[in-house]
Enzyme design. Structure first.
Site, PDB file in Angstrom:
ATOM      1  N   HIS A  48     -15.677  -8.172   2.096  1.00  0.00           N
ATOM      2  CA  HIS A  48     -14.636  -9.029   2.669  1.00  0.00           C
ATOM      3  C   HIS A  48     -14.810 -10.475   2.213  1.00  0.00           C
ATOM      4  O   HIS A  48     -13.852 -11.135   1.773  1.00  0.00           O
ATOM      5  CB  HIS A  48     -14.686  -8.946   4.196  1.00  0.00           C
ATOM      6  N   ARG A  79      -3.505  -1.681  -6.256  1.00  0.00           N
ATOM      7  CA  ARG A  79      -2.683  -2.893  -6.127  1.00  0.00           C
ATOM      8  C   ARG A  79      -3.113  -3.848  -7.234  1.00  0.00           C
ATOM      9  O   ARG A  79      -4.198  -3.708  -7.810  1.00  0.00           O
ATOM     10  CB  ARG A  79      -2.885  -3.542  -4.758  1.00  0.00           C
ATOM     11  N   GLY A 116      -7.991  -7.073   4.745  1.00  0.00           N
ATOM     12  CA  GLY A 116      -8.800  -7.169   5.952  1.00  0.00           C
ATOM     13  C   GLY A 116      -8.163  -7.905   7.104  1.00  0.00           C
ATOM     14  O   GLY A 116      -8.752  -8.016   8.180  1.00  0.00           O
ATOM     15  N   CYS A 132       9.259 -38.725  -8.283  1.00  0.00           N
ATOM     16  CA  CYS A 132       7.909 -39.277  -8.422  1.00  0.00           C
ATOM     17  C   CYS A 132       7.123 -39.217  -7.121  1.00  0.00           C
ATOM     18  O   CYS A 132       5.999 -39.717  -7.046  1.00  0.00           O
ATOM     19  CB  CYS A 132       7.956 -40.713  -8.939  1.00  0.00           C
ATOM     20  N   MET A 158      -5.315  -7.175   8.775  1.00  0.00           N
ATOM     21  CA  MET A 158      -4.733  -6.311   9.801  1.00  0.00           C
ATOM     22  C   MET A 158      -5.623  -5.095   9.999  1.00  0.00           C
ATOM     23  O   MET A 158      -6.739  -5.044   9.478  1.00  0.00           O
ATOM     24  CB  MET A 158      -3.298  -5.957   9.428  1.00  0.00           C
ATOM     25  N   ARG A 199       2.309 -47.769  -9.955  1.00  0.00           N
ATOM     26  CA  ARG A 199       2.467 -48.641  -8.792  1.00  0.00           C
ATOM     27  C   ARG A 199       1.821 -49.992  -9.099  1.00  0.00           C
ATOM     28  O   ARG A 199       0.671 -50.044  -9.529  1.00  0.00           O
ATOM     29  CB  ARG A 199       1.799 -48.014  -7.564  1.00  0.00           C
ATOM     30  N   TYR A 246      12.897 -34.614 -14.960  1.00  0.00           N
ATOM     31  CA  TYR A 246      11.430 -34.560 -14.941  1.00  0.00           C
ATOM     32  C   TYR A 246      10.917 -34.621 -13.501  1.00  0.00           C
ATOM     33  O   TYR A 246      11.632 -35.015 -12.575  1.00  0.00           O
ATOM     34  CB  TYR A 246      10.818 -35.699 -15.768  1.00  0.00           C
ATOM     35  N   SER A 250      14.870 -42.288  -9.744  1.00  0.00           N
ATOM     36  CA  SER A 250      13.690 -41.474  -9.457  1.00  0.00           C
ATOM     37  C   SER A 250      13.584 -41.323  -7.945  1.00  0.00           C
ATOM     38  O   SER A 250      13.583 -42.328  -7.224  1.00  0.00           O
ATOM     39  CB  SER A 250      12.420 -42.118 -10.012  1.00  0.00           C
ATOM     40  N   LYS A 287       0.834  -1.204   0.000  1.00  0.00           N
ATOM     41  CA  LYS A 287       0.000   0.000   0.000  1.00  0.00           C
ATOM     42  C   LYS A 287       0.866   1.250   0.000  1.00  0.00           C
ATOM     43  O   LYS A 287       0.646   2.178  -0.799  1.00  0.00           O
ATOM     44  CB  LYS A 287      -0.929  -0.013   1.218  1.00  0.00           C
ATOM     45  N   ARG A 305      -3.426   3.189   8.485  1.00  0.00           N
ATOM     46  CA  ARG A 305      -3.721   1.928   7.790  1.00  0.00           C
ATOM     47  C   ARG A 305      -2.498   1.028   7.737  1.00  0.00           C
ATOM     48  O   ARG A 305      -1.376   1.503   7.585  1.00  0.00           O
ATOM     49  CB  ARG A 305      -4.177   2.207   6.351  1.00  0.00           C
ATOM     50  N   GLY A 364      11.894 -40.921  -4.594  1.00  0.00           N
ATOM     51  CA  GLY A 364      10.610 -41.106  -3.918  1.00  0.00           C
ATOM     52  C   GLY A 364      10.596 -40.222  -2.679  1.00  0.00           C
ATOM     53  O   GLY A 364      11.012 -40.637  -1.602  1.00  0.00           O
TER      54      GLY A 364
END
Length: 875
Positions: free
Chosen positions: A455, A336, A101, A831, A103, A561, A851, A764, A22, A92, A766
């Protein structure tokens, strides 16, 4: 002396960390020459100094604030207690990240018993002056003294009913004086002290309260929900008051430069005549659409429209703007980047690129990967709606999506019921920041008051929770816990269904289905794949899951699996024969039957995956999971298998383990029962051979051995599995390509990754088991204490949800570095569950993994997160 205070003229938009969002934006708008009431900002550093040093104001900070206060008085020509040119200010909060809202705020600060009379005389409007005073008394009492605002609200509602007054703005000066008198009495009754009359005392008390509000419960809940750090602090903005409650030529409102629910490029918002800003967001009065301002104040509307367009172009994003009109003069109080639904976010991002306001990279970075989940929100089945009993159609569609749950009228009940597994809908006259704990756990939120910028609406959109606001035909009695609507009455615990896309409410449960993707989603996903380096695979083994992952552009399967394939009744009995039998021929016969099932399983997976990369994990769980444990089940299985109850119970006892997660499972199972893995490897190879012969489909399966922690385990099993595969291919007089790797899920495996790499074609990670083993936490039981660890600051995050970079992350880093030294191009992926977490994905990308793999519905999240990571790494 360290600088802790900045005038709006000294800051800019880049100073959000120091001035809060702000304060930085007020400074930026001032720099742009927009009509911003003058003021100054006390920095976030000052807040953290205060909180970390016994909540004490230093004399240096007091002197600095006094200096800037004097400068503000000089520049404005106003001063506290000046009869002719009285200065009133707002106080503020404003953190680096928007926390709407959460604070505290105090308006009209500087009024007292004497000044209110001076204000009335100068403005020639006694009602206006006392309206400002009663607002100050209520906000100050709530924020600074902790007096529950219901004490003030209840009296105000009682007084209005008694005097047959509908709106606050209809109260006369005489009536407002009586209300002020009662408000001051509430101070004495509740706090045993009077409202402070000295403006500077009010100011420092308000600044202190705003600092303290950084650590109020609702702010902490919000930060946890949105992953905002606790050590950022809030800035405090001291700003000259402008008055939207100074008559019919004044007003206040909140507007978005685009529709935050749909993304439509059209000014969207609400305003109230003769009101102050808190009236709009609190939902006390239902406001007017911003479009009506074009009729009532056309010049102001055109001026605001031009300013909104200018700010949007300046920031390169949709803006959320708070404004006040004082006697037909427009002031901007805040701008904002506006919170928006996922549907709106994706449309706005694409539109801004098309309009030349953002690059593709900027558009990708502007999106929250987790918001992708909102795009996949369920919607009600059209046919089911035809038979549903309508409660109301007059509500505002404040946040899209559809949901069903039991009615709750307060946050505590909502939390209690969800803790016991209930789905709830929070129903309130209007929500306040104190309701955040209940809002977080609710399937939907419904209010009878407030508008699209209330709100409830703003917070629900930020969370991706469906919301219907301003449903005025509902009579919600939060004390009696009832809802009266035109055709009936509902009580707490009744089930309702909420359509946040249309604003409709229904009695009972309405069938849900998934919403469909749209062109903006497809565009963002295409850009994400274009910009990212990491591949995204799916964890899937059923045809439906694989189809879902492919629809989301998964590049293959990172984890299929096999244990789930053994629990169908006809398979389970054969698995039990294998486990229980003491005769080799019986065990072989059971495995031969299971082999045929497994061939069909793998053919189905490879066919559904259409030849893409597929990692098949060999059997992982301990054998005891396949045998019964209840007396009646043991009796039934003994009869099915034609063996004695005592013999079966004896074998079950032999299989029992004190700690099965650390026991006879994974590769350890294959060391003692190698025929299990040989059967599965044969099924994988035979399925690929059959698919090649039948359909010409070339598949190169990736066979993964789980739970390896020693080089000897992998080398021994690799030798046996590969020898068996060669035998199978020789018998079929053909060959197929395959690779054989391991799942890294033990700390020791990370430490000897270079040794394991000699025998592995791929790794991989786990992460579920690796996190469990590293911390010594049971992933099935950790929920009982993990949240407390996070709340107490022992852990920054739940390590099963986001990578623990210091521990688990360092093990992964070490394993990758060791592996790359041996095999620089070896394929390495993830994975575990963390493969779908944006923060973790960025970490994995930095390590150079190939990956990540996650559940099918998290694939789009991972695509977007991978793209964001690649963009950041290039900067």
């Amino acid at each position: 002396m360290t600088k802790r205070v900045y005038s709006f003229k000294e800051g800019n938009a880049e100073m959000k960390g120091l001035l809060g969002g702000k304060g930085a934006n007020l400074a930026e708008m001032t720099r742009l020459g927009l009509p911003v009431p003058n003021g100054f900002t006390i920095s976030t550093e000052a807040c953290m100094d205060y909180l970390n040093n016994g909540q004490k104001f230093t004399e240096d900070l007091k002197e600095e604030i006094e200096s800037y206060l004097g400068q503000l008085e000089k520049e404005s020509g106003k001063a506290f207690n000046d009869k002719e040119n009285m200065m009133l200010v707002s106080v503020r909060s404003g953190s680096k990240f928007s926390m709407p809202g959460m604070m505290d705020t105090v308006l009209n600060l500087g009024l007292n018993d004497e000044n209110v009379e001076h204000l009335a005389a100068v403005t020639n409007d006694e009602a206006f002056a006392y309206d400002c005073y009663r607002r100050l008394l209520q906000m100050f009492g709530d924020v600074v003294y902790g007096i529950d605002t219901s004490h003030f609200e209840n009296f105000l509602e009682f007084y209005k009913r008694k005097n047959r007054v509908q709106l606050d703005s209809d109260l006369t000066a005489v009536q407002l004086k009586e209300i002020v008198h009662e408000y001051k009495r509430i101070y004495l009754e509740i706090k045993k002290q009077e409202f402070p009359q000295e403006p500077r005392e009010q100011l420092f008390a308000a600044v202190t309260a705003v600092f303290n509000s950084w650590n109020n419960e609702r702010a902490k809940v919000y930060r946890k929900l949105h992953n905002i750090a606790d050590d950022l602090g809030t800035a405090v903005n001291i700003q000259l008051m402008v008055f939207g409650n100074s008559g019919e030529n004044s007003g206040t409102g909140v507007a978005f430069t685009r529709n935050p629910a749909t993304g439509e490029n059209k000014l969207f918002g609400e305003y109230l005549i003769n009101a102050q800003g808190e009236d709009v967001v609190a939902g006390i009065r239902t406001p007017n659409p911003i479009s009506e301002l074009q009729d009532s104040m056309p010049e102001i509307y055109q001026e605001f429209l031009a300013m909104g367009e200018r700010l949007e172009k300046h920031y390169g994003d949709m803006q959320d703007i708070e404004f006040t009109i004082e006697n037909k003069k427009l002031y901007l109080l805040q701008t904002r980047n506006g919170k928006r639904t996922a549907h709106a976010a994706f449309k706005i991002a694409v539109d801004l690129v098309d309009e030349g306001l953002k690059t593709k990279e900027g558009a990708i970075l502007s999106l929250d990967p987790q918001s992708v989940n909102q795009l996949l929100h369920p919607i009600f089945v059209e046919e089911a709606l035809k038979n549903a009993e309508l409660i109301s159609k007059v509500g505002l569609p404040a946040s899209p999506g559809s949901a069903t749950g039991r009615i709750c009228f307060d946050a505590n009940t909502a939390k209690e019921w969800t803790d016991r597994g209930e789905k709830v809908v929070l129903v309130r006259q209007e929500t306040s920041p104190e309701d955040i704990g209940g809002m977080v756990v609710s399937e939907a939120i419904v209010t009878s008051r407030g508008g699209m910028t209330s709100h409830a609406a703003v917070v629900a959109r930020g969370m991706g929770t469906c919301c219907v606001a301003g449903c005025s035909e509902l009579e919600i009695d939060e004390f009696l816990k009832t809802i009266k609507y035109p055709n009936g009455e509902l009580t707490e615990g009744d089930v309702i269904s909420v359509d946040g896309s249309n604003g409709d409410l229904y009695v009972g449960e309405v069938e849900l289905t998934l919403s469909e993707k749209n062109e903006y989603f497809e565009t963002i996903m295409a850009w994400s794949k274009e910009l990212s380096r990491l591949d995204v695979r799916m964890n899937a083994e059923t045809t439906s899951d694989i189809k879902t992952g492919i629809a989301f552009d998964a590049s293959g399967i990172g984890l299929a699996r096999t244990e789930h394939m053994f629990f169908a009744p006809e398979r389970l009995i054969e698995m039990r024969r294998f486990i229980i039998s003491e005769k080799a021929e019986e065990r072989r016969a059971a495995l031969d039957t299971i082999l045929n099932y497994q061939i069909d399983d793998f053919k189905g997976i490879f066919k559904a995956n259409n030849g893409h990369s597929t990692v098949i994990r060999l059997l992982d769980p301990p054998l005891h999971e396949f045998v019964p444990n209840k007396t009646q089940d043991i009796e039934r299985v003994a009869k099915e298998m034609n063996i004695s109850y005592n013999f079966l119970q004896h074998r079950i006892n032999e299989l029992h383990e004190i700690n099965p997660m650390l026991g006879h499972r994974g590769c350890r199972l294959a060391i003692t029962y190698p025929e299990l893995y040989l059967m599965q490897a044969e099924a994988i190879i035979r399925s690929t051979i059959e698919l090649k012969k039948e359909q010409g489909l070339d598949v190169a399966p990736e066979i993964m051995i789980p739970l390896v922690g020693m080089e000897g385990e992998l080398s021994l099993l690799k030798e046996k599995v590969e020898a068996h595969i060669q035998t199978v291919m020789k018998s079929e007089e053909t060959s197929v390509s395959y690779t054989l790797g391991t799942m890294i899920e033990l700390p020791r495996a990370c430490l000897i990754a270079d040794e394991l790499a000699k025998d592995a074609d791929f790794f991989s990670f786990g992460t579920n088991d690796l996190t469990q083993m590293t911390f010594g936490f049971s992933r099935d039981d950790a929920a009982k204490y993990i949240n407390q660890y996070v709340a107490d600051g022992i852990l920054p995050i739940d390590p099963f949800q986001t990578i623990d970079m210091d521990g688990v992350g360092e093990l992964i880093r070490m394993a990758v570095e060791k592996t790359r030294q041996i095999k620089p191009t070896m394929k390495i992926g993830v994975c575990g569950e963390l493969g779908g977490d944006p923060t973790s994905i960025e970490f994995f990308d930095q390590l150079g993994l190939d990956y990540v793999s996650c559940s099918p519905y998290r694939v789009p999240v991972a695509h977007l997160a991978a793209a964001q990571s690649a963009i950041k790494l290039k900067k």
